[in-house]
Design a protein around this motif. Structure first.
Motif, PDB file in Angstrom:
ATOM      1  N   LEU A  93       0.825  -1.208   0.000  1.00 46.89           N
ATOM      2  CA  LEU A  93       0.000   0.000   0.000  1.00 46.89           C
ATOM      3  C   LEU A  93       0.863   1.263   0.000  1.00 46.89           C
ATOM      4  CD1 LEU A  93      -2.911  -0.959   2.438  1.00 46.89           C
ATOM      5  CD2 LEU A  93      -2.899  -0.929  -0.045  1.00 46.89           C
ATOM      6  N   LEU A  94       2.036   1.165   0.610  1.00 48.07           N
ATOM      7  CA  LEU A  94       2.920   2.342   0.669  1.00 48.07           C
ATOM      8  C   LEU A  94       3.736   2.523  -0.607  1.00 48.07           C
ATOM      9  CD1 LEU A  94       4.421   2.161   4.271  1.00 48.07           C
ATOM     10  CD2 LEU A  94       2.807   3.839   3.374  1.00 48.07           C
ATOM     11  N   ALA A  95       3.971   1.399  -1.318  1.00 46.77           N
ATOM     12  CA  ALA A  95       4.928   1.444  -2.428  1.00 46.77           C
ATOM     13  C   ALA A  95       4.554   2.487  -3.484  1.00 46.77           C
ATOM     14  CB  ALA A  95       5.048   0.058  -3.062  1.00 46.77           C
ATOM     15  N   GLY A  96       3.244   2.719  -3.669  1.00 45.75           N
ATOM     16  CA  GLY A  96       2.794   3.677  -4.681  1.00 45.75           C
ATOM     17  C   GLY A  96       3.325   5.088  -4.436  1.00 45.75           C
ATOM     18  N   ALA A  97       3.710   5.372  -3.199  1.00 45.30           N
ATOM     19  CA  ALA A  97       4.199   6.717  -2.871  1.00 45.30           C
ATOM     20  C   ALA A  97       5.630   6.931  -3.331  1.00 45.30           C
ATOM     21  CB  ALA A  97       4.132   6.918  -1.358  1.00 45.30           C
ATOM     22  N   PHE A  98       6.323   5.824  -3.680  1.00 42.24           N
ATOM     23  CA  PHE A  98       7.758   5.950  -3.962  1.00 42.24           C
ATOM     24  C   PHE A  98       8.100   5.508  -5.379  1.00 42.24           C
ATOM     25  CE2 PHE A  98       7.141   5.410   0.595  1.00 42.24           C
ATOM     26  CZ  PHE A  98       7.844   6.493   1.098  1.00 42.24           C
ATOM     27  N   THR A  99       7.133   5.611  -6.304  1.00 39.03           N
ATOM     28  CA  THR A  99       7.431   5.249  -7.695  1.00 39.03           C
ATOM     29  C   THR A  99       8.352   6.315  -8.295  1.00 39.03           C
ATOM     30  OG1 THR A  99       5.550   6.517  -8.450  1.00 39.03           O
ATOM     31  CG2 THR A  99       5.153   4.171  -8.025  1.00 39.03           C
ATOM     32  N   PRO A 100       9.075   5.976  -9.385  1.00 37.54           N
ATOM     33  CA  PRO A 100       9.964   6.968  -9.989  1.00 37.54           C
ATOM     34  C   PRO A 100       9.230   8.272 -10.330  1.00 37.54           C
ATOM     35  CG  PRO A 100      10.374   4.801 -10.921  1.00 37.54           C
ATOM     36  CD  PRO A 100       9.200   4.649 -10.012  1.00 37.54           C
ATOM     37  N   ARG A 101       7.967   8.172 -10.794  1.00 35.61           N
ATOM     38  CA  ARG A 101       7.233   9.399 -11.154  1.00 35.61           C
ATOM     39  C   ARG A 101       6.989  10.263  -9.910  1.00 35.61           C
ATOM     40  NH1 ARG A 101       2.039  11.062 -11.515  1.00 35.61           N
ATOM     41  NH2 ARG A 101       1.226   9.084 -10.751  1.00 35.61           N
ATOM     42  N   LYS A 102       6.579   9.622  -8.833  1.00 33.00           N
ATOM     43  CA  LYS A 102       6.329  10.356  -7.582  1.00 33.00           C
ATOM     44  C   LYS A 102       7.623  10.999  -7.076  1.00 33.00           C
ATOM     45  CE  LYS A 102       2.021   9.570  -6.494  1.00 33.00           C
ATOM     46  NZ  LYS A 102       1.118  10.651  -6.657  1.00 33.00           N
ATOM     47  N   LEU A 103       8.726  10.258  -7.227  1.00 35.26           N
ATOM     48  CA  LEU A 103       9.986  10.782  -6.703  1.00 35.26           C
ATOM     49  C   LEU A 103      10.458  11.997  -7.497  1.00 35.26           C
ATOM     50  CD1 LEU A 103      11.689   7.404  -5.786  1.00 35.26           C
ATOM     51  CD2 LEU A 103      10.962   9.190  -4.202  1.00 35.26           C
ATOM     52  N   ARG A 198     -11.503  10.478   5.165  1.00 26.83           N
ATOM     53  CA  ARG A 198     -12.451   9.466   4.685  1.00 26.83           C
ATOM     54  C   ARG A 198     -13.733  10.134   4.203  1.00 26.83           C
ATOM     55  NH1 ARG A 198     -11.389   4.125   6.231  1.00 26.83           N
ATOM     56  NH2 ARG A 198     -10.346   3.969   8.232  1.00 26.83           N
ATOM     57  N   ALA A 199     -14.163  11.161   4.954  1.00 27.57           N
ATOM     58  CA  ALA A 199     -15.431  11.824   4.628  1.00 27.57           C
ATOM     59  C   ALA A 199     -15.279  12.797   3.456  1.00 27.57           C
ATOM     60  CB  ALA A 199     -15.940  12.570   5.861  1.00 27.57           C
ATOM     61  N   ASN A 200     -14.047  13.207   3.176  1.00 29.59           N
ATOM     62  CA  ASN A 200     -13.803  14.186   2.094  1.00 29.59           C
ATOM     63  C   ASN A 200     -12.718  13.668   1.157  1.00 29.59           C
ATOM     64  OD1 ASN A 200     -15.270  16.739   3.338  1.00 29.59           O
ATOM     65  ND2 ASN A 200     -14.075  15.780   4.971  1.00 29.59           N
ATOM     66  N   PRO A 201     -12.988  12.605   0.396  1.00 27.92           N
ATOM     67  CA  PRO A 201     -11.911  11.991  -0.403  1.00 27.92           C
ATOM     68  C   PRO A 201     -11.416  12.912  -1.520  1.00 27.92           C
ATOM     69  CG  PRO A 201     -14.024  10.944  -0.863  1.00 27.92           C
ATOM     70  CD  PRO A 201     -14.277  11.941   0.222  1.00 27.92           C
ATOM     71  N   GLY A 202     -10.084  12.889  -1.719  1.00 25.47           N
ATOM     72  CA  GLY A 202      -9.461  13.554  -2.872  1.00 25.47           C
ATOM     73  C   GLY A 202      -9.661  15.058  -2.946  1.00 25.47           C
ATOM     74  N   GLN A 203      -9.896  15.710  -1.807  1.00 27.61           N
ATOM     75  CA  GLN A 203     -10.156  17.148  -1.894  1.00 27.61           C
ATOM     76  C   GLN A 203      -8.931  18.031  -1.665  1.00 27.61           C
ATOM     77  OE1 GLN A 203     -13.496  18.308   0.456  1.00 27.61           O
ATOM     78  NE2 GLN A 203     -14.948  17.219  -0.832  1.00 27.61           N
ATOM     79  N   ALA A 204      -7.865  17.445  -1.149  1.00 30.24           N
ATOM     80  CA  ALA A 204      -6.695  18.280  -0.865  1.00 30.24           C
ATOM     81  C   ALA A 204      -5.615  17.999  -1.885  1.00 30.24           C
ATOM     82  CB  ALA A 204      -6.185  17.968   0.533  1.00 30.24           C
ATOM     83  N   GLU A 205      -4.713  18.974  -2.113  1.00 30.17           N
ATOM     84  CA  GLU A 205      -3.652  18.743  -3.112  1.00 30.17           C
ATOM     85  C   GLU A 205      -2.539  17.897  -2.516  1.00 30.17           C
ATOM     86  OE1 GLU A 205      -0.493  21.076  -4.088  1.00 30.17           O
ATOM     87  OE2 GLU A 205      -0.454  22.061  -2.157  1.00 30.17           O
ATOM     88  N   GLN A 206      -2.523  17.718  -1.197  1.00 36.27           N
ATOM     89  CA  GLN A 206      -1.494  16.884  -0.583  1.00 36.27           C
ATOM     90  C   GLN A 206      -2.124  15.677   0.116  1.00 36.27           C
ATOM     91  OE1 GLN A 206       0.009  18.629   3.159  1.00 36.27           O
ATOM     92  NE2 GLN A 206      -0.709  20.560   2.366  1.00 36.27           N
ATOM     93  N   GLY A 207      -1.280  14.695   0.445  1.00 32.60           N
ATOM     94  CA  GLY A 207      -1.782  13.564   1.224  1.00 32.60           C
ATOM     95  C   GLY A 207      -2.144  12.339   0.406  1.00 32.60           C
ATOM     96  N   ASP A 208      -1.547  12.200  -0.792  1.00 31.58           N
ATOM     97  CA  ASP A 208      -1.792  11.006  -1.625  1.00 31.58           C
ATOM     98  C   ASP A 208      -1.512   9.718  -0.870  1.00 31.58           C
ATOM     99  OD1 ASP A 208      -2.026  12.712  -3.646  1.00 31.58           O
ATOM    100  OD2 ASP A 208      -0.475  11.808  -4.934  1.00 31.58           O
ATOM    101  N   VAL A 209      -0.440   9.750  -0.079  1.00 26.55           N
ATOM    102  CA  VAL A 209      -0.012   8.527   0.595  1.00 26.55           C
ATOM    103  C   VAL A 209      -1.090   8.079   1.570  1.00 26.55           C
ATOM    104  CG1 VAL A 209       1.759   7.513   2.063  1.00 26.55           C
ATOM    105  CG2 VAL A 209       2.379   9.274   0.416  1.00 26.55           C
ATOM    106  N   LEU A 210      -1.660   9.061   2.268  1.00 26.07           N
ATOM    107  CA  LEU A 210      -2.714   8.733   3.224  1.00 26.07           C
ATOM    108  C   LEU A 210      -3.932   8.166   2.480  1.00 26.07           C
ATOM    109  CD1 LEU A 210      -3.553   8.707   6.117  1.00 26.07           C
ATOM    110  CD2 LEU A 210      -4.284  11.071   5.929  1.00 26.07           C
ATOM    111  N   ASP A 211      -4.288   8.786   1.356  1.00 25.20           N
ATOM    112  CA  ASP A 211      -5.425   8.271   0.576  1.00 25.20           C
ATOM    113  C   ASP A 211      -5.201   6.825   0.155  1.00 25.20           C
ATOM    114  OD1 ASP A 211      -6.932  10.522   0.792  1.00 25.20           O
ATOM    115  OD2 ASP A 211      -6.266  11.408  -1.091  1.00 25.20           O
TER     116      ASP A 211
END
Ligand code: HEM
Length: 397
Positions: A93-103, A198-211
């Motif tokens: 679940l965490l690995a998506g945060a560290f892909t080459p594109r994200k980095l 949880r109640a406000n999905p995808g509304q902030a520009e930061q916090g992808d990892v948490l999502d």
């Protein structure tokens, strides 16, 4: 030689390397009074980390160390102290945060934050390296990844030192109480952030990892609220404490080795090698632990199933059998296969990000200031497991 992890002296915390070198040359598989083994050779530490049958689960040790407390709940739920299959679920679940594109995206952010911090340092001139720079950069980065609002960021270092400090081999009642209080307070803050998200999905520009952690699943398995909270605490701590030390240990080593600082200033392309050499010589995480789920053979010693090991990353990274002239700083050292991020299935997930942060922070700091001068006594972190600085006063010019 007598060596007891539960009674380490102030001299050891200040400079552990002479004692570690003596152990490595006399008793590299050293049995401690409690029956566990302390390993100091590179080959043994590497062998253990690569073996599939060594366990990271620490519920047994942590139950007797922490009792049924928030520290127990935290450390036994974070991925780093677990084995597959739970470890695999969280890691995927965490690995998506560290892909080459994200980095690549993160690298641009690291540059921007570093430059704005350096502007502030230039205005101040008399600074504390830790609070004004080394903690700020990784804290802002990991907070961005997890969507932690700015209002909470100042608290992160205190929480992480209290929580990680409780992992030291010997912990006072006072430090234990501070660690438990930090887990509780940090858990409450994250509980609110996660519930809001949880109640406000995808509304902030930061916090992808948490999502990803909240909504993602691996083979149908979602994380519970408690698993989410404890893994976020771990990630926030892991993401900034060790990187703070990479930057501060780097400045310390470069000031102690003016020839290496001069070489780096003369050829800024040496920064990648400098970061690796800093990680090797002053590894931010100095030791780990594993329990054997099989019989282990280490250069003639056969150790039974169930043996508990302390792996001295610090000693392995200065083993003359692996590194020539191991105590000397050489930013052109190749190869430099240090174990600061270990190896095997728990290899540091943030290693590439940490290297990016170290390269940009240190590279730009020495480029921007031709004078970096200590302006008072620096104070070490009073810990054996983590190596870094608590404060480091400097005058910049
Ligand atoms: C110089 C900086 C860093 C150092 C020296 C470092 C070192 C380590 C080490 C030695 C481990 C393995 C612990 C064990 O299994 O015993 C580890 C695990 C981990 N690190 Fe790092 N780390 C650094 C920075 C980071 C950063 C920036 C992040 C995230 C943003 C991060 C995330 C993690 C995670 C998630 C794990 C757990 C991996 C697993 O159990 O599968 N680390 N780190």
């Amino acid at each position: 030689m007598r060596f007891d992890l539960s009674r380490l002296s102030g001299d050891f915390i200040e400079n552990p390397y002479p004692a570690l070198a003596r152990l490595r040359s006399t008793e590299p598989v050293y049995q401690l009074p409690d029956g566990s083994f302390f390993l100091t050779r590179y080959a043994d530490v590497q062998h253990l980390y690569q073996s599939r049958n060594l366990l990271s689960d620490k519920s047994q040790e942590f139950r007797s160390k922490f009792g049924q407390t928030p520290l127990f709940e935290h450390h036994t739920t974070s991925l780093v102290f677990n084995d597959p299959p739970y470890h695999t679920v969280v890691r995927k679940l965490l690995a998506g945060a560290f892909t080459p594109r994200k980095l690549v995206e993160m690298e641009a952010r690291v540059r921007k934050i570093t430059d704005s911090l350096l502007d502030q340092l230039a205005n101040k001139r008399d600074i504390d390296l830790i609070s004004d720079f080394a903690t700020e950069l990784p804290t802002r980065i990991i907070s961005f990844m997890l969507g932690i609002p700015e209002s909470h960021r100042a608290e992160l270092r205190g929480f992480s030192l209290a929580i990680l400090g409780a992992l030291d081999p010997a912990v006072s009642q006072e430090r234990m109480a501070a660690g438990n209080a930090a887990v509780l307070e940090f858990s409450n803050i994250l509980d609110q952030i996660i519930t809001h998200r949880r109640a406000n999905p995808g509304q902030a520009e930061q916090g992808d990892v948490l999502d990803n952690l909240i909504h993602g699943s691996h083979e149908g398995r979602h994380l519970s609220q408690s698993e989410l909270i404890q893994n976020c605490i771990f990630l926030l701590n892991a993401g900034h404490e060790t990187t703070t030390s990479l930057v501060s240990n780097g400045v310390g080593l470069l000031l102690e080795n003016p020839d290496q600082l001069a070489a780096l200033r003369a050829d800024p392309r040496l920064i990648d090698g400098a970061v690796e050499e800093i990680l090797r010589l002053e590894s931010p995480l100095q030791m780990g632990n594993r329990r054997a789920n099989e019989t282990i053979s280490l250069d003639g010693s056969v150790l039974p199933i169930g043996s508990y090991f302390h792996t001295s990353i610090a000693a392995a990274n200065r083993d003359p059998a692996q590194f020539s002239d191991p105590d000397r700083m050489d930013i052109t050292r190749t190869p430099n296969r240090h174990l600061a991020f270990i190896t095997g299935i728990h290899v540091c997930l943030g290693a590439t990000l940490a290297r990016i942060e170290g390269r940009i922070a240190l590279g730009r700091l020495v480029k921007r200031f031709s004078d970096i001068i200590p302006s008072g006594p620096a104070v070490r972190l009073p810990l054996a497991r983590f190596r870094g600085w608590q404060s480091f006063p400097l005058r910049l010019g």
